[in-house]
Structures are given as structure tokens and as C-alpha cells.
Design an enzyme around this catalytic site. Structure first.
Site, PDB file in Angstrom:
ATOM      1  N   CYS A 134     122.220   7.407  65.182  1.00 17.06           N
ATOM      2  CA  CYS A 134     121.324   7.537  66.328  1.00 17.06           C
ATOM      3  C   CYS A 134     119.896   7.217  65.901  1.00 17.06           C
ATOM      4  CB  CYS A 134     121.382   8.965  66.849  1.00 17.06           C
ATOM      5  SG  CYS A 134     123.049   9.485  67.241  1.00 17.06           S
TER       6      CYS A 134
ATOM      7  N   HIS B 214     155.227 -19.075  41.108  1.00 16.36           N
ATOM      8  CA  HIS B 214     156.161 -19.683  42.075  1.00 16.36           C
ATOM      9  C   HIS B 214     155.487 -20.778  42.884  1.00 16.36           C
ATOM     10  CE1 HIS B 214     159.106 -16.631  41.094  1.00 16.36           C
ATOM     11  NE2 HIS B 214     158.130 -15.742  41.157  1.00 16.36           N
TER      12      HIS B 214
ATOM     13  N   ARG C 104     120.067  -0.887  65.707  1.00 14.93           N
ATOM     14  CA  ARG C 104     121.050   0.027  65.080  1.00 14.93           C
ATOM     15  C   ARG C 104     122.275   0.229  65.964  1.00 14.93           C
ATOM     16  NH1 ARG C 104     117.819   4.140  61.843  1.00 14.93           N
ATOM     17  NH2 ARG C 104     119.283   5.731  62.511  1.00 14.93           N
TER      18      ARG C 104
ATOM     19  N   GLU D  63     140.880  -8.879  50.564  1.00 14.48           N
ATOM     20  CA  GLU D  63     139.609  -8.581  51.234  1.00 14.48           C
ATOM     21  C   GLU D  63     138.450  -9.263  50.528  1.00 14.48           C
ATOM     22  OE1 GLU D  63     138.590  -7.709  53.909  1.00 14.48           O
ATOM     23  OE2 GLU D  63     136.511  -7.167  53.574  1.00 14.48           O
TER      24      GLU D  63
ATOM     25  N   TRP E 237     124.270   6.972  69.220  1.00 18.04           N
ATOM     26  CA  TRP E 237     125.472   6.252  68.796  1.00 18.04           C
ATOM     27  C   TRP E 237     126.551   7.323  68.784  1.00 18.04           C
ATOM     28  CZ3 TRP E 237     127.279   1.406  67.487  1.00 18.04           C
ATOM     29  CH2 TRP E 237     128.444   1.349  66.745  1.00 18.04           C
TER      30      TRP E 237
ATOM     31  N   GLU F  59     134.202 -16.208  54.186  1.00 21.53           N
ATOM     32  CA  GLU F  59     133.397 -16.140  55.421  1.00 21.53           C
ATOM     33  C   GLU F  59     131.900 -16.169  55.131  1.00 21.53           C
ATOM     34  OE1 GLU F  59     133.791 -12.603  57.820  1.00 21.53           O
ATOM     35  OE2 GLU F  59     134.236 -11.362  56.106  1.00 21.53           O
TER      36      GLU F  59
ATOM     37  N   ASN G 223     120.265  13.262  64.796  1.00 25.40           N
ATOM     38  CA  ASN G 223     121.060  12.173  64.220  1.00 25.40           C
ATOM     39  C   ASN G 223     121.885  12.795  63.106  1.00 25.40           C
ATOM     40  OD1 ASN G 223     122.146   9.782  63.358  1.00 25.40           O
ATOM     41  ND2 ASN G 223     120.382   9.202  62.109  1.00 25.40           N
ATOM     42  N   GLY G 224     123.212  12.604  63.168  1.00 21.78           N
ATOM     43  CA  GLY G 224     124.088  13.149  62.115  1.00 21.78           C
ATOM     44  C   GLY G 224     125.274  13.852  62.738  1.00 21.78           C
TER      45      GLY G 224
ATOM     46  N   LYS H  66     130.766 -11.188  65.523  1.00 22.35           N
ATOM     47  CA  LYS H  66     130.969  -9.841  65.003  1.00 22.35           C
ATOM     48  C   LYS H  66     132.175  -9.177  65.663  1.00 22.35           C
ATOM     49  CE  LYS H  66     130.395  -6.174  62.639  1.00 22.35           C
ATOM     50  NZ  LYS H  66     130.893  -6.251  61.238  1.00 22.35           N
TER      51      LYS H  66
ATOM     52  N   LYS I 187     135.906 -12.100  52.231  1.00 21.92           N
ATOM     53  CA  LYS I 187     134.443 -11.996  52.160  1.00 21.92           C
ATOM     54  C   LYS I 187     133.846 -13.288  51.609  1.00 21.92           C
ATOM     55  CE  LYS I 187     133.414  -8.753  54.205  1.00 21.92           C
ATOM     56  NZ  LYS I 187     134.664  -8.679  54.819  1.00 21.92           N
TER      57      LYS I 187
HETATM   58  C1  AGP Z   1     135.382  -9.105  58.596  1.00 21.56           C
HETATM   59  O1  AGP Z   1     134.429  -9.384  57.592  1.00 21.56           O
HETATM   60  C2  AGP Z   1     135.404 -10.123  59.682  1.00 21.56           C
HETATM   61  N1  AGP Z   1     134.123 -10.207  60.268  1.00 21.56           N
HETATM   62  C3  AGP Z   1     136.544 -10.000  60.655  1.00 21.56           C
HETATM   63  O2  AGP Z   1     137.701 -10.339  59.929  1.00 21.56           O
HETATM   64  C4  AGP Z   1     136.807  -8.634  61.325  1.00 21.56           C
HETATM   65  O3  AGP Z   1     137.233  -7.720  60.356  1.00 21.56           O
HETATM   66  C5  AGP Z   1     137.927  -8.821  62.369  1.00 21.56           C
HETATM   67  O4  AGP Z   1     137.443  -9.702  63.358  1.00 21.56           O
HETATM   68  C6  AGP Z   1     138.377  -7.500  63.020  1.00 21.56           C
HETATM   69  O5  AGP Z   1     137.296  -6.948  63.730  1.00 21.56           O
HETATM   70  P1  AGP Z   1     137.463  -5.453  64.276  1.00 21.56           P
HETATM   71  O6  AGP Z   1     137.626  -4.563  63.063  1.00 21.56           O
HETATM   72  O7  AGP Z   1     136.212  -5.173  65.042  1.00 21.56           O
HETATM   73  O8  AGP Z   1     138.698  -5.400  65.143  1.00 21.56           O
END
Ligand code: AGP
Length: 608
Positions: free
Chosen positions: A2, A504, A27, A481, A74, A488, A100-101, A603, A485
Site C-alpha cells: 500500500c 539422448h 506500486r 525458470e 493493495w 525473455e 501498509n503491511g 506483464k 528469464k
Molecule cells: C515471467 O517472467 C513471464 N513474464 C511470464 O511467463 C508469466 O510468468 C506468465 O505470463 C504467467 O503470468 P501470471 O503468473 O500472471 O499468470
């Protein structure tokens, strides 16, 4: 997280508070409100929605006065709504408070205050603070706040005003950030520096357990027990944009470094007497948990990778079969679901179209759906049967970091809770896991020690167009993962492979100098991992190993080792992912790309 702003001075407070809150909009929030003392009473105006909605209301009924507090919420406890918006007050509106918290013991305080005759109008933990202030009010604002705070456990940054002492604004900081801005004939409080940068660059950054008493022309710092605190103000030299990133160059780096606090917040209120306690959040009865005969975890992207860790944890703790599914595949595959299937959907945004569709598909087929999400009131949160919220706070960077690690925390908590209910793990084992979970924030903080080394490694690999990440077991899930990263952010083609699978086929891709990031933290399969590393070394790869700091073997086989602090194998993913997040961040910088907004990506993928 928040946003809090407070003002006391010669000017009208309303516009200053609104402008301050607008500087905290980045935020993320779902409602906003103000409380301003007009010389007679404390006036409140608050609303679900955006600051514009609040400003529209204020344009009809302006709040006049020289002392006030403002808030952007938030949601954590209670959905976004007018009633749940801050500020909160006592029944006579003698006190107004913004927070906030997370107040961990708010339920027991709420019960105590209800028994005393207080009536609650919101679902928030914050409203408890307002009623508590009224309940312990001794006629002195400062000591009343000190008394109220002594009853609270959890994380809180507070701003408080009181009708009886309108010449004082009191701020308290415990585990949630709060700064005091020192002006000329006016003083400010804020969750974050951007909110007050327009008016002053001289700030006190409150430390945990400290409070500040602001009048128009003075600021008194003290501990919450009243012990005076003497400290010089800090001169803020940041420009506005840097200030919004908390001094970091990018939101992603800020969010990587927020992970210790995000993990702390996600654990808070969910551990009791050394065990996991989700009884306040999960309505599944023990007999319903006993009825579950399989678990399906469904998600996309990074959330899917968190689900892969969840598979290991749930199968180890409950011996229930777990399948992890990519939502865009699952939703069209006519999955086998019965009313004994528990479907866990994971989504940071809670709005990912494929994940939401998978949730609906599962419910249509009779499954109970439990959501792990970072956004209270999101579509996934509203439609799931059960919700565990990750209290990571808003994640601004497109590349998900703190959401991933807090999703892991939620999965560890859930699997341990199920094991406690099912009796599939004895109590001591559950206690061991809980103890290790509580070590994580400090251990994650220690992983940042490798940041310089990672920066140097990034400059070494930035010119490569191909990368490999290898791992076995949990390390393989984290390798996926780390590879995502890297893809992307740096746009380097990167593959993550189960190390045992390399021979394989993919081994054909290994050539002289190709960087191979090899995770080797799982003790039970360490020797196997060494063999796989030797396979790629023999073909000229440049191998960077990741191992626990007490491992002395790996350095004999690889070109470079990044060490992580010790933790039980099961929780290692929370630590090993951090150097991989940092590596992708610094490689992206080396290649000159946009860290917070990578090309082609959004996002929240709210379309198919
Ligand atoms: C993660 O770095 C990516 N931006 C993307 O894979 C993301 O995790 C995916 O779109 C899922 O989003 P969500 O967790 O909001 O469902």
C-alpha cells in the site's frame, strides 16, 4: 504494497496528499482514500478504484484542513471495496489510521474488541488498529499509539491523526517502509520517497520499531517505547524516476531485492507454534483433504515453473500423484478430472486468460480449484474455491521474480499443511521444514553476495547466442525458470534440460565455449550431475556450476562456481533462482535491452 502519505503544515492538505499518492500509483493499488482534520472533525473520503475516482468525489465535496493522511490500498485482507479502503476510523472518528503491511494477530484482536462492543464494518486487518486506538485512548496521542502498537504483531507502517490533538501526526514503522519528509513549516510522511520529493529532499528513513511525531515545525523521532532517537536527515539526490525504483536502476532489480521481505510477508500469519496454520484461509475440511486422490497444478510461464517445484514438494509430503500442466494445453485436452481431483492454479496477475480458462474447465468437471495468486480480487482469486495470496506486493517488471519465489513459499506452506492434516509426514519433519522456511529471508539476502560475480559472468556470456541450463530433480525445474528469464530479457536462445537427457540428442548442440549453467545442489543425485557436467566439459563447454557453499567437489569439475547459502534440499530452489534472476538481468544490461519491458511481452497475458 500500500501507499501512505501524510501532511501537516500551513497549506491545504488535500492536494498535497492526492499528488503524493499519485507518485505511488506505480506500486499498484485497487482503492484510495484521505482523512483530513478541518478544525472541528476528521473528514473521510475513500473509494474502490483509482485516484481519479477519489478526486472526482473530492471535486464535489472538498476536504479542507492542514493535517491529513492518504492511502492507496493493495488488498491483502478483504477484497477491493469502499468499506475496505483506508483510512479506517473508530466509531466516533476520533482517530483515523492508514496502514501498509499485515497484522498477523488481527483476528484475535478483532474478537477481543468485538466482545467489548466494537462493531467492524470492513474485512481488513487495519480497522482493528483504529478500534484499538479508541480502546486504549489515554488522552495523549503519542502514548495511545504506543499502547496500541504494543498489542500488534506482524508488519506495519502506520500514519495516525487524532481529533483531540490535531497539531500532531504520528507515524510508526515496523517491517514496512516509512519515511519522514522535513520541510519548512511543514512535514510529511510517506511509504516511499517519490511521494514527497516535490516538497523536500531531506528525509528520515524510519527504522523498525521507530515512530515519529510530526508538528508543523518539528519532527521528534523515538522508539515505540518512547526512547528518543537522534539522527541526521538524509539528503535525497535521486531524480523522480530513480526514486520510484527505490534507488535501483530498474524495477526488476528492485523486485529481486524485495524477495526477502516478500517471503517474510508471505509467511506471516501462516505459521503457528512451529507448524503451518492455514485454517484461517483454507476452508477445505480435513475429510475433504483426505478425499483428494490426485493434484493437478496448472499455470503458464514462470508460474508453471513454480508448479514444477510444487509437484516435488506435494508428492514428497503427501504421496498424492501430482501432474503439472501448461494451461494453454490443459484447457483443450479434455483433462481427466473427478470430484476427488484438486486443481491448483498459479497466477501472479490472476488474469492470465489460459489459466482462467483452465480454472473454469476444472470447476465444470467437478474439481475443487485452489488459486495461488498475487492479486486480491483478481478474476482467478474471485472464481477459485480457495485462495492463497502471495503477499509479494505489486510486481511491475514484466519478468517475474518475487512472484515466483513467493509462489514457491505458498506451495511449501500448502504441502506442509496437507501433510500435517493427512499425517503423511511426522510432526518433527513438518517442524523442520517450518524452521527452514523461516531462515529463507536471511538466506536469500545472503545470495545477493554473488551479485558482483554474476555481473562479471554476464559480461562473459553476453556475446553468446546460445546457452544451456542443466539440472536434475528440483534443479531441473529451477533451470527451466533461469532459462526463461534469460530468453525473455537478453533474447539469447537458451535451453534448459534435464541433465540425464542430454545424451539422448541435445548433446549434439554442445560445442567449444558454449556457456552451460549447471545446477548441482541436490545431494542425492550430485554424482550423477558431475557425470553430466563431464560430458559437456569434454566437448568444450564453459561450465558455471551452482552449488551450496559447503560443497568442495564441484569446483574440481567446472570452470566457475556460484555458491548459495546452506538450506535443506527441498527449499534450495528459492535460493538458486536468485543468481539466475541476476544473471539474466545483468546479461540484458550488457546487451543493451529494456529490462523492465522486454520486446513482444506483456506483464499480464489476458488474451489467448
Ligand atoms: C515471467 O517472467 C513471464 N513474464 C511470464 O511467463 C508469466 O510468468 C506468465 O505470463 C504467467 O503470468 P501470471 O503468473 O500472471 O499468470
Amino acid at each position: 504494497m500500500c501507499g501512505i502519505v501524510g501532511y501537516i503544515g500551513a497549506k491545504q492538505a488535500q492536494q498535497i496528499l492526492l499528488e503524493g499518492l499519485s507518485k505511488l500509483e506505480y506500486r499498484g493499488y485497487d482503492s484510495a482514500g484521505l482523512a483530513i482534520y478541518n478544525g472541528e472533525v476528521i473528514q473521510i473520503e475513500k473509494t474502490k478504484g483509482r485516484l481519479k475516482d477519489l478526486a472526482d468525489r473530492l471535486s464535489v465535496s472538498e476536504l479542507t484542513g492542514h493535517i491529513g493522511i492518504g492511502h492507496t490500498r493493495w488488498a491483502t485482507h478483504g477484497k477491493p471495496s469502499d468499506q475496505n479502503a483506508h483510512p479506517h476510523t473508530d466509531p466516533e472518528t476520533r482517530f483515523a489510521v492508514v496502514h501498509n503491511g499485515i497484522i498477523e494477530n488481527y483476528m484475535e484482536l478483532r474478537e477481543e474488541l468485538t466482545a467489548k462492543g466494537y462493531h467492524f464494518v470492513s474485512e481488513t486487518d487495519t480497522e482493528v488498529i483504529a478500534k484499538l486506538l479508541a480502546d486504549v485512548d489515554d488522552g495523549d496521542l503519542v502514548s495511545t499509539v504506543q499502547k496500541a502498537v504494543s498489542h500488534l504483531t506482524g508488519a506495519f507502517a502506520l500514519g495516525v491523526i487524532n481529533q483531540a490533538e490535531p497539531d500532531k501526526l504520528v507515524a510508526v514503522r515496523f517491517a514496512s517502509p516509512l519515511v519522514v519528509g522535513v520541510g519548512k513549516g511543514e512535514n510529511f510522511i510517506a511509504s516511499d520517497i517519490p511521494a514527497i520529493l516535490k516538497y523536500t529532499r531531506d528525509v528520515y528513513v524510519l527504522e523498525d520499531g521507530e515512530m515519529a511525531v510530526l508538528t508543523e515545525d518539528q519532527v521528534h523521532l523515538m522508539k515505540t517505547d518512547g526512547t528518543p532517537v537522534k539522527r541526521k536527515t538524509m539528503r535525497v539526490t535521486w531524480d523522480m524516476e530513480t526514486a520510484e525504483k527505490g534507488g535501483y536502476d530498474h524495477f526488476m532489480l528492485k523486485e529481486i531485492h524485495e524477495q526477502p521481505q516478500a517471503i517474510r510477508d508471505t509467511l506471516s500469519g501462516r505459521l503457528k507454534d512451529g507448524l503451518v496454520d492455514l485454517s484461517g484461509e483454507i476452508s477445505l475440511l480435513p475429510q475433504e483433504i483426505f478425499q483428494i486422490d490426485r493434484i493437478q497444478i496448472v499455470a503458464c510461464g514462470t508460474a508453471y515453473h513454480a508448479g514444477l517445484i510444487g509437484k516435488y514438494v506435494f508428492e514428497k509430503f503427501t504421496r498424492l500423484p501430482v501432474e503439472v500442466e501448461i494451461a494453454s494445453e490443459y484447457r483443450y485436452r479434455n483433462p481427466i478430472i473427478t470430484d476427488r481431483t484438486l486443481v491448483i492454479v498459479i497466477s501472479q496477475s490472476g488474469e492470465t486468460a489460459d489459466t482462467l480458462a483452465a480454472l473454469r474447465e476444472a470447476q465444470k468437471s467437478g474439481a475443487k480449484v485452489l488459486a495461488i495468486t498475487n492479486v486480491v480480487g483478481s478474476s482467478v482469486a474471485r472464481e477459485a474455491n480457495e485462495v492463497i495470496t502471495t503477499w509479494a506486493g505489486p510486481e511491475i517488471a514484466v519478468a517475474s521474480t518475487k512472484a515466483y519465489t513467493t509462489q514457491l513459499i505458498a506451495l511449501y506452506l500448502l504441502a506442509t499443511y496437507f501433510a500435517q492434516v493427512l499425517g503423511t509426514k511426522d510432526e518433527n519433519e513438518c517442524r523442520e521444514v517450518v524452521k527452514s522456511l523461516q531462515q529463507l529471508p536471511v538466506q536469500v539476502e545472503k545470495t545477493f553476495d554473488c551479485e558482483t560475480e554474476i555481473k562479471e559472468l554476464a559480461s562473459k556470456i553476453a556475446d553468446h547466442e546460445h546457452l544451456f541450463y542443466l539440472g536434475r530433480g528440483l534443479d531441473h525445474a529451477v533451470a527451466l525458470e533461469g532459462s526463461l528469464k534469460m530468453k525473455e530479457l537478453s533474447y539469447i536462445h537458451s535451453e534448459a534440460y534435464a541433465a540425464g537427457e542430454l545424451k539422448h540428442g541435445p548433446l549434439a548442440l554442445i560445442e567449444e565455449g558454449i556457456p552451460v549453467i549447471s545446477l548441482a545442489t541436490q545431494e542425492s543425485i550430485f554424482e550423477k550431475m558431475i557425470s553430466n557436467i563431464q560430458e559437456v566439459k569434454a566437448r568444450g563447454a564453459y561450465v558455471v556450476g551452482i552449488a551450496k557453499e559447503d560443497n568442495t567437489e564441484l569446483q574440481k569439475t567446472v570452470d566457475q562456481v556460484i555458491y548459495i547459502p546452506p538450506i535443506i534440499d527441498l527449499l534450495v530452489p528459492v535460493l538458486t533462482v536468485v543468481p539466475l534472476q541476476l544473471l539474466s538481468y545483468y546479461t540484458c544490461l550488457e546487451r543493451g535491452f529494456d529490462v523492465d519491458k522486454p520486446r513482444n511481452l506483456a506483464k499480464s497475458v489476458t488474451v489467448e
